[in-house]
Design a protein around this motif. Structure first.
Motif, mmCIF file in Angstrom:
data_model
loop_
_atom_site.group_PDB
_atom_site.id
_atom_site.type_symbol
_atom_site.label_atom_id
_atom_site.label_comp_id
_atom_site.label_asym_id
_atom_site.label_seq_id
_atom_site.Cartn_x
_atom_site.Cartn_y
_atom_site.Cartn_z
ATOM 1 N N GLN A 179 0.850 -1.194 0.000
ATOM 2 C CA GLN A 179 0.000 0.000 0.000
ATOM 3 C C GLN A 179 0.879 1.234 0.000
ATOM 4 N N ASP A 180 0.533 2.212 -0.841
ATOM 5 C CA ASP A 180 1.278 3.479 -0.927
ATOM 6 C C ASP A 180 2.755 3.251 -1.218
ATOM 7 N N GLY A 181 3.044 2.241 -2.001
ATOM 8 C CA GLY A 181 4.417 1.974 -2.398
ATOM 9 C C GLY A 181 5.254 1.269 -1.351
ATOM 10 N N ALA A 182 4.633 0.930 -0.200
ATOM 11 C CA ALA A 182 5.363 0.267 0.885
ATOM 12 C C ALA A 182 4.858 -1.159 1.068
ATOM 13 N N VAL A 183 5.662 -1.975 1.746
ATOM 14 C CA VAL A 183 5.297 -3.348 2.075
ATOM 15 C C VAL A 183 4.885 -3.395 3.544
ATOM 16 N N TRP A 184 3.699 -3.947 3.811
ATOM 17 C CA TRP A 184 3.122 -3.926 5.149
ATOM 18 C C TRP A 184 2.904 -5.346 5.676
ATOM 19 N N LEU A 185 2.955 -5.479 7.011
ATOM 20 C CA LEU A 185 2.603 -6.715 7.690
ATOM 21 C C LEU A 185 1.270 -6.511 8.394
ATOM 22 N N ARG A 186 0.324 -7.405 8.142
ATOM 23 C CA ARG A 186 -1.025 -7.237 8.679
ATOM 24 C C ARG A 186 -1.069 -7.730 10.137
ATOM 25 N N THR A 187 -0.471 -6.964 11.021
ATOM 26 C CA THR A 187 -0.399 -7.369 12.427
ATOM 27 C C THR A 187 -1.705 -7.144 13.186
ATOM 28 N N THR A 188 -2.610 -6.327 12.633
ATOM 29 C CA THR A 188 -3.890 -6.102 13.325
ATOM 30 C C THR A 188 -4.719 -7.379 13.399
ATOM 31 N N ASP A 189 -4.434 -8.344 12.528
ATOM 32 C CA ASP A 189 -5.138 -9.620 12.601
ATOM 33 C C ASP A 189 -4.735 -10.405 13.846
ATOM 34 N N ILE A 192 8.830 -2.711 4.664
ATOM 35 C CA ILE A 192 9.741 -2.060 3.719
ATOM 36 C C ILE A 192 9.116 -0.720 3.337
ATOM 37 N N LYS A 193 9.821 0.351 3.604
ATOM 38 C CA LYS A 193 9.283 1.689 3.344
ATOM 39 C C LYS A 193 9.190 1.963 1.848
ATOM 40 N N SER A 194 8.466 3.006 1.502
ATOM 41 C CA SER A 194 8.244 3.326 0.084
ATOM 42 C C SER A 194 9.530 3.682 -0.639
ATOM 43 N N ASP A 195 10.560 4.078 0.103
ATOM 44 C CA ASP A 195 11.845 4.376 -0.537
ATOM 45 C C ASP A 195 12.712 3.129 -0.706
ATOM 46 N N GLY A 196 12.164 1.961 -0.317
ATOM 47 C CA GLY A 196 12.884 0.709 -0.487
ATOM 48 C C GLY A 196 13.732 0.300 0.699
ATOM 49 N N ASN A 197 13.860 1.169 1.691
ATOM 50 C CA ASN A 197 14.668 0.842 2.869
ATOM 51 C C ASN A 197 13.837 0.055 3.887
ATOM 52 N N PRO A 198 14.476 -0.857 4.610
ATOM 53 C CA PRO A 198 13.733 -1.646 5.605
ATOM 54 C C PRO A 198 13.340 -0.796 6.810
ATOM 55 N N ALA A 199 12.128 -0.998 7.305
ATOM 56 C CA ALA A 199 11.692 -0.353 8.542
ATOM 57 C C ALA A 199 12.252 -1.127 9.733
ATOM 58 N N TYR A 200 12.142 -0.545 10.923
ATOM 59 C CA TYR A 200 12.761 -1.143 12.116
ATOM 60 C C TYR A 200 12.278 -2.562 12.356
ATOM 61 N N ILE A 201 10.990 -2.810 12.141
ATOM 62 C CA ILE A 201 10.447 -4.129 12.456
ATOM 63 C C ILE A 201 10.993 -5.213 11.539
ATOM 64 N N SER A 202 11.551 -4.822 10.396
ATOM 65 C CA SER A 202 12.070 -5.826 9.468
ATOM 66 C C SER A 202 13.177 -6.652 10.118
ATOM 67 N N GLY A 203 14.018 -5.992 10.921
ATOM 68 C CA GLY A 203 15.074 -6.716 11.618
ATOM 69 C C GLY A 203 14.520 -7.697 12.640
ATOM 70 N N ASP A 204 13.425 -7.294 13.316
ATOM 71 C CA ASP A 204 12.792 -8.192 14.276
ATOM 72 C C ASP A 204 12.247 -9.433 13.591
ATOM 73 N N LEU A 205 11.612 -9.231 12.423
ATOM 74 C CA LEU A 205 11.067 -10.355 11.670
ATOM 75 C C LEU A 205 12.169 -11.325 11.260
ATOM 76 N N ALA A 206 13.229 -10.764 10.710
ATOM 77 C CA ALA A 206 14.327 -11.595 10.234
ATOM 78 C C ALA A 206 15.013 -12.329 11.385
ATOM 79 N N TYR A 207 15.182 -11.647 12.489
ATOM 80 C CA TYR A 207 15.881 -12.235 13.633
ATOM 81 C C TYR A 207 15.060 -13.361 14.254
#
Length: 554
Positions: free
Chosen positions: A283-293, A303-318
């Motif tokens: 959505q809006d050029g960014a990649v989102w995780l549907r955590t509200t479910d 992944i932000k719209s500029d292509g850079n990973p957001a903070y939570i991306s490291g948590d997911l990967a780790y």
């Protein structure tokens, strides 16, 4: 007679009662369904059971009537001195002296293994704690987690868990950049950057970088200079952190570098896994995780719209990395300032198809304050703005520091009175427990000199009220350890040891292991030596679970 033996005896009594009341039916009652507790008032006996209240309804009777039937059967069991029915149907059991006293020999013969269990056998557990940024010495909050985390690792291992201590090494991001700029400023004699780090340690690290660099730093371009100070300075700072923790009795099995998540493709793999599970949307050029479910208050950008990973991306990967390494349980210990992350991390766990609270558990620790002469201690000689691990150890030593940080629930803020911890009196809880252990060794040495040995063991002679109280508490050690591991609460072991120390000191004041003067050595003296040594073993085992030494002389 321990709770396991009592449970077997109770099952043997209850089974024919059940068959008589419900013929042809199998209620599937096992010893696991039959639990025992210590009565708060020891006048009520050694053990209490609620079995009658638990099974009265399925057996078609009332609790007191069933309790009376059970009591009559238990009264005939060897080692049981008496059984009483109390209240709505509690069954209070009193053991005879021989059955209760036999525990002393059991403990001594079990040695270091007494208190160990199998609750986490077969489980691979990843315990992540401290994980302080390598931008400065470990502050008191991190020190608390060092003491508590290491103690928890020991408890889980004592319950059969395959525990890996892991340190998440934050070597990626803005804080490291600020650290590098601070080092460069110190090297150049400039003011500390507005968002930088202060304290004498920055100048010390900068000097070590200069000494270690093979070349002329003055010839480097600004970006290259900062990268050089970042690379070498972080290594020095982290080496100091490791050394401080090692001297504190805390070593890690794995040091996981955050930067590896971003250079190994781990983030992309985590995103793809979640995409396959249908948890990802764009959505809006960014990649989102549907955590509200999964209970989060809002969906999270990965992944932000500029292509850079957001903070939570490291948590997911780790998290995915840990699960791929085969860990059944991932326990993360965080400071109070991370409380807002818990909900999203649990949602992340659920999004991967795992069970929050089982596959992932987050523990939050509250703040620590030092007090001296009634006033808070706020400044460090070396770090400037915070009090550090080294500061605390320098003042009170490793044992007192670790014990004081572990003996209170991490759910509450902790005030440590330095004046108390420096006293060699009973007001100092770690001294109180260690002195009790040292006293057991002193008693044992005196017994040797007097010719008292453990060749004689007559547990029926342990009849003094202080002996009954001490034996009753020693019996509880395995349960305390199991409960502390299950609830992730090492402080329960510390408080238990203080109780044991108090009971032992009272027993020491009332019961002699060595005869007076020319009095002959009697069987009771050798038997009491078993009890003395059993107490020392429990104190030693408990202190070991907290990473605190058990001195033989004080």
């Amino acid at each position: 007679m321990n709770p396991e033996a009592l449970a077997a005896a109770l099952l043997a009594v209850l089974t024919p009662i059940a068959e008589r009341r419900r013929p042809g039916e199998d209620l599937g009652i096992t010893t696991a369904d039959l639990t025992f507790e210590r009565p708060r008032n020891r006048d009520h006996g050694d053990w209490a059971s609620n079995a009658a209240m638990k099974f009265a309804k399925p057996l078609g009777t009332n609790p007191r009537e069933l309790a009376q039937e059970i009591a009559e059967g238990l009264a005939a069991v060897d080692g049981v001195a008496g059984v009483e029915v109390a209240g709505p149907g509690f069954i209070n059991i009193r053991l005879d002296a021989a059955a209760a006293g036999a525990l002393a020999k059991t403990i001594v013969e079990a040695g270091d293994a007494y208190g160990h269990g199998t609750a986490f056998a077969g489980q691979k557990i990843n315990l992540e704690f401290v994980s302080a940024n390598p931008t400065g010495p470990i502050h008191l909050g991190g020190t608390r987690w060092a003491a508590v985390g290491d103690s928890l690792a020991r408890l889980l291992a004592a319950q059969g868990g395959d525990v890996t201590r892991e340190y998440y090494f934050n070597d990626h991001g803005a804080q490291i950049d600020r650290f590098a700029r601070s080092l460069v400023a110190a090297y150049q004699g400039a003011e500390t950057p507005e968002d930088g780090y202060g304290g004498a340690y920055i100048g010390e690290i900068a000097q070590r970088v200069v000494a270690a660099y093979d070349g002329d730093l003055s010839t480097l371009a600004p970006d290259e200079l900062q990268e050089t100070f970042r690379r070498i300075g972080v290594d020095f700072m982290f080496a100091d952190i490791k050394q401080s923790l090692h001297e504190f009795g805390v070593d890690f099995d794995v040091y996981f570098h955050e930067n590896d998540l971003h250079t190994s493709g781990a983030v992309s793999r985590a995103v793809e896994r979640l995409r396959e599970l249908g948890r990802i949307f764009e959505q809006d050029g960014a990649v989102w995780l549907r955590t509200t479910d999964y209970g989060d208050d809002k969906d999270r950008v990965v992944i932000k719209s500029d292509g850079n990973p957001a903070y939570i991306s490291g948590d997911l990967a780790y998290y995915l990395n840990k699960r791929e390494r085969g860990f059944d349980r991932c326990i993360i210990m965080l400071g109070a300032d991370h409380h807002g992350y818990v909900q999203r991390l649990m949602a992340m766990c659920a999004a991967f198809g795992d069970e929050p609270g089982v596959n992932l558990q987050i523990l939050i620790g509250q703040m620590v304050n030092l007090v001296r002469e009634g006033q808070p201690v706020r400044m460090s000689k070396r770090a400037g703005t915070v009090v550090t691990l080294e500061d605390l150890v320098e003042i009170v030593g490793v044992d007192a520091a670790r014990y004081s940080l572990v003996r209170s629930s991490t759910d509450s803020n902790l005030d440590i009175d330095l004046d108390v911890l420096q006293k060699r009196t009973n007001d100092n809880p770690v001294f109180y427990v260690q002195y009790a252990h040292a006293r057991t060794h002193n008693v044992a040495r005196n017994a040797v000199d007097a010719g008292v040995t453990r060749d004689t063991f007559a547990p029926e002679l342990l009849t003094h009220e202080t002996e009954a109280a001490l034996l009753g508490a020693l019996q509880e050690f395995p349960r305390i350890v199991a409960f502390a591991a299950d609830q992730r609460e090492p402080h329960r072991v510390a408080r238990y040891l203080e109780e044991i120390a108090g009971l032992y000191h009272r027993w020491y004041d009332n019961c002699r292991v060595t005869p007076k003067g020319d009095e002959p050595i009697e069987p009771v003296h050798g038997t009491r030596l078993w009890l003395n040594d059993a107490t020392g073993q429990v104190l030693r085992n408990g202190l070991g679970l907290l990473g605190v030494s058990a001195p033989e002389r004080m």
